[in-house]
Design an enzyme around this catalytic site. Structure first.
Site, short mmCIF file in Angstrom:
data_model
loop_
_atom_site.label_atom_id
_atom_site.label_comp_id
_atom_site.label_asym_id
_atom_site.label_seq_id
_atom_site.Cartn_x
_atom_site.Cartn_y
_atom_site.Cartn_z
N HIS A 30 4.82 -9.45 3.04
CA HIS A 30 3.82 -9.35 1.97
C HIS A 30 3.03 -10.65 1.82
O HIS A 30 1.85 -10.70 2.16
CB HIS A 30 4.52 -8.99 0.65
CG HIS A 30 3.58 -8.77 -0.48
ND1 HIS A 30 3.96 -8.90 -1.80
CD2 HIS A 30 2.26 -8.44 -0.51
CE1 HIS A 30 2.92 -8.66 -2.59
NE2 HIS A 30 1.88 -8.37 -1.83
N HIS B 87 -1.69 -4.23 3.47
CA HIS B 87 -1.31 -4.71 2.14
C HIS B 87 -0.90 -3.56 1.23
O HIS B 87 0.08 -3.66 0.48
CB HIS B 87 -2.45 -5.49 1.49
CG HIS B 87 -2.11 -5.98 0.12
ND1 HIS B 87 -2.56 -5.37 -1.03
CD2 HIS B 87 -1.32 -7.01 -0.29
CE1 HIS B 87 -2.09 -6.00 -2.08
NE2 HIS B 87 -1.33 -7.00 -1.66
#
Length: 871
Positions: free
Chosen positions: A532, A723
């Site tokens: 992430h 994402h």
């Protein structure tokens, strides 16, 4: 009187010249008062906002001046001929409420016949306050139609600028195609955005620049907050390794990063800051409130209650029944945070009840323990929030890549006897040869930091390897977990490892659940710090900066990529201030503690731009192989792999859109090579933005159209789908702490120990004494809730927030085809999720895989691909 001014009041801007023709149009803007997040959050009344607008704007001056793209002006340095400045004498007060989006104004220019076609416009703000300019539209120009100027920029008082603000029409131009009279303006605008690299940057500045931030630690405040500089590349002023932890752009003055007073203390170029997006502001404010107000209040609550959970039911009560807050704690919360916001965040009501939204992973109460099953544990490696790590196992037993000379023998101790009985009748060799063994490997990355973590923090953890077997129904079955610690006598003696195998009942079943929890712990740490933060937020920011510094706003590649950068710099700045800073949320709640950003920095050393392409990533992990007979020439070894199946659909849709777009502007490879802005952009990305990796051979040379298409597709993929896949499911799975623990306070219970006896007596209580405390759990839930929300004004993949972003018809048609394909993909995903044969699509917990739906919904919907990394 004020009420009479409301409605569609339109004031005309007029200019008198030796008139040959009149051009009319409109200006769309928003005033600062409408956008001020502090006004919104204090629930300021509409009347107050409008009075503020009246006081600020009435009688002030804004001038507009057209620049010709066809006729030169010797008095303007032989740049385009300037029209006469036209002043705004009185503003519209069309501000019906604090939620008003925009105000419209009429505009009228008188131009002589020699002026030609306007190609740019100069804006001067002579009032005391800034305003947000959205668009300017000129109608019936030369009888040929409209000219649009897409601005989307804050305009500060003119005395703040060395050069006046200039905006170009929405026609795209490669550098050599730009009208000659506008080229100097194009170059000067880029010079402004690049800055001089020396001047201290302040609120309202527009400069994009690089810096190795080392402000995560704060040793001047407390020596325990000192953190090492993460920049081994002294020759690079803008090292990405520093940027992994702090990627963001201020200016170094005497080795101190300049800061500016604003919603964020870190400098961010003004047009990158939240403010033009009220909903994004609100989401960001939620996060800030959680960290600065709510978490400290939790501490006050925990201090007067037992600070441990004793059972899963107690955790479940946080969502289904709520927990009663003492009156003084409730009063503390409501004094710091408006009750409407508390209700939005935690469903807190007048009864002083704290109640979190129910994470989807436990929403189906007909199967309350489904999240604990082996099938769900494995399924989340394919359809959870970190589906980007699992690999094909190519050798048995697994081996380590760590240097034996430094780390000793780190190879796996898992034997054939440990797993062969559980391979549905196959031998290990047969399972390997038929591509049925897979591995979730968190051994080498963890082993690098384990000794420091265990010796210098209160957290306990292992390096782990998890072996999984692919069954005939395409589900994965975990068959062994290896947990390893550094040898107590030193690194050179290798690892001390223990292997655990599946069990369902008794103490063995409880120990197996503990082993899975330690694997989930590692996976959650890797997810947050690498999948992430590093692989989306951090690595993308140099692209944001280089694009703004080297590509003009009229460059077609700028127009292609810019929507995928919205708010990324600001959310990264917020993360540096609240999440990844010293003693911030990540350090407090993850087992990596003070070494968290060192983990990210270490992982960056092996980051490879080309491997971020989904097909390349899948092939690298052994999940996909080239196959000329398969769609797009790629065949998945796990057919029911929701992230890969849906992701490939999205990937190839993006690639086709980028290909159609780039082919319109670049007819040959030579045009790519001869584009000075494009070449400067790519050179800066490699040598400055990602300077620590500048010598890597895998960088595209940017000499062909294929290299341009591949590079732009990767950038868009990272910013949007990648994402979305690793962010918006956080609350779904990690919002329930036991499913994705982030920290452990004890090691595995060993036979004969008091901890082992505790597991035999009360396994649930022992679990919660081992994993996160009550405080850490409440903190984690609160933060991932804020991070997992879609804003109400989200702009999703296939959308643009400005319809007139280009005048070129062929790219517009290609974009329309892209939108159509995305709509088709969404219907295909919906159909796949309904197919009962595809067990990994919903799993035992009955949570369909929706993270790669192109369109989304507001809040904790777990669906939708935003254009950019904005939260």
């Amino acid at each position: 009187m004020l009420g009479g001014m409301l409605g569609n009041v339109v004031d005309e801007i007029s200019g008198k010249n030796k008139s040959g023709r009149k051009i009319k149009g409109k200006v769309v803007l928003m005033n600062k008062s409408v956008l001020n997040i502090n006004d919104l959050l204090s629930l300021q009344s509409a009347t107050t906002v409008m009075n503020s607008a009246y006081d600020q704007l009435l009688g002030q001056q804004v001038s507009l001046q057209l620049i010709s793209s066809e006729n030169a002006d010797s008095e303007n340095g032989n740049k385009g001929k300037l029209g006469k400045p036209v002043s705004l004498q009185r503003w519209s007060l069309q501000l019906p409420s604090p939620l008003a989006k925009e105000s419209w104004f009429a505009v009228s220019f008188d131009l002589d016949e020699e002026f030609g076609t306007p190609g740019a416009i100069v804006i001067r703000n002579n009032q005391a306050s800034e305003f947000y300019l959205k668009t300017i539209t000129l109608d019936d120009v030369n009888g040929a139609g409209q000219i649009h100027f897409v601005c989307n920029s804050w305009i500060y008082p003119d005395n703040r600028y060395k050069k006046p603000r200039i905006f170009f029409s929405n026609k795209s131009y490669l550098p050599h195609e730009m009208p000659a009279l506008l080229r100097k303006h194009r170059e000067e605008e880029l010079e402004v955005l690049r800055g001089d690299g020396k001047t201290e940057l302040k609120t309202g500045d527009r400069v994009y620049d690089y810096d190795t931030y080392n402000d995560l630690g704060d040793p001047d405040w407390n020596f325990e907050l000192a953190r090492p500089e993460l920049d081994p590349c002294a020759e690079s002023r803008a090292s990405i390794v520093g940027s992994i932890s702090n990627i963001g752009q201020g200016t170094i003055i005497s080795n101190v990063v300049s800061r500016a007073p604003s919603f964020f203390s870190t400098y961010v170029p003004r047009d990158e800051q939240f403010g033009h997006l009220k909903a994004a502001d609100f989401v960001a404010y939620n996060l800030k409130v959680v960290v600065q107000n709510i978490i400290p209040t939790f501490e006050a609550f925990i201090n007067r209650t037992p600070n441990e959970f004793d059972s899963f039911k107690e955790v479940d009560d946080l969502y289904f029944n709520g927990i009663q807050l003492p009156t003084d704690v409730f009063n503390q919360l409501t004094s710091n945070v408006p009750l409407p916001m508390l209700k939005e965040l935690f469903r807190t009501d007048g009864q002083q009840l704290l109640k979190f939204p129910v994470p989807q992973v436990i929403e189906d109460r007909s199967k309350p323990t489904a999240w604990r099953t082996d099938e769900e544990f494995a399924r989340e490696m394919l359809a959870g929030i970190n589906p980007v790590v699992i690999c094909l196992l190519k050798e048995f037993p697994p081996t380590s890549k760590l240097s034996p000379g430094i780390y000793g023998n780190q190879n796996s101790t898992i034997t054939k006897e440990d797993i062969e009985y559980n391979l549905d009748g196959l031998s290990v060799e047969e399972a390997l040869n038929s591509n049925r063994l897979f591995i979730l490997d968190h051994h080498d990355t963890n082993m690098l930091f384990l000794r420091k973590i265990i010796n210098n923090t209160s957290a306990k953890a292992y390096a782990s390897r998890t072996i999984l077997f692919l069954r005939g129904d395409e589900t994965l079955k975990p068959v062994a977990i290896e947990l390893s610690l550094p040898h107590p006598d030193g690194e050179e003696f290798g690892a001390v490892s223990k292997v655990y195998t599946p069990a369902e009942h008794g103490i063995e079943g409880s120990i197996w659940q503990f082993a899975k929890a330690f694997v989930a712990l590692n996976d959650e740490g890797q997810h947050q710090l690498v999948s992430h933060w590093l692989n989306t937020h951090a690595v993308l920011e140099p692209f944001v900066i280089a694009t703004n510094r080297q590509l003009s706003v009229v460059h077609p590649i700028y127009k292609l990529l810019h929507p995928h950068y919205r708010d990324t710099m600001t959310i990264n700045a917020l993360a540096r201030e609240l999440l990844v800073n010293a003693d911030g949320v990540i350090e407090k709640t993850f087992y990596t503690g003070m070494y968290s950003l060192e983990v990210s920095s270490e992982a960056y050393k092996s980051w490879n731009f080309l491997e971020q392409a989904l097909p390349n990533d899948l092939k690298k992990r052994g999940i996909a192989v080239d196959d000329a007979n398969s769609q797009h020439g790629l065949r998945l070894l796990i057919q029911d792999y929701p992230y890969a199946v849906d992701g490939l659909k999205i990937w190839f849709a993006i690639e086709k859109w980028v290909r159609d777009y780039c082919f319109f502007y670049y007819k040959t490879d030579e045009m790519v090579q001869q584009d000075p802005e494009l070449q400067a952009w790519w050179k800066e990305l490699k040598e400055v933005g990602h300077g620590d990796l500048k010598h890597q051979p895998w960088w595209p040379k940017m000499e062909t159209r294929e290299e341009l298409i591949q590079s732009c597709t990767i950038i868009i993929w990272i910013a949007s789908a990648l994402h979305a896949a690793v962010n918006f499911g956080q609350y779904t799975y990690a919002g329930y702490g036991p499913n994705r623990p982030t920290i452990s306070r004890r090691l595995m219970p060993e036979k004969g120990s008091p901890e082992y006896a505790e597991v035999e007596k009360n396994p649930e209580k022992a679990f919660f004494r081992t994993m996160a405390s009550q405080m850490q759990t409440l903190t984690g839930i609160s933060v991932v809730e804020a991070l997992s929300k879609h804003a109400s004004d989200e702009v999703y993949l296939g959308q643009r927030d400005t319809p007139n972003w280009t005048i070129d018809k062929q790219p517009l048609a290609a974009f329309e085809a892209f939108q159509k394909r995305l709509a088709e993909i969404e219907q295909e995903i919906i159909k796949l999720n309904k197919d009962k044969k595809l067990k990994n699509r919903v799993g035992p917990v009955n949570v369909p895989y929706t993270l790669l739906y192109p369109s989304g919904e507001v809040g904790l919907s777990g669906k939708g691909i935003p254009n950019s990394i904005a939260i």
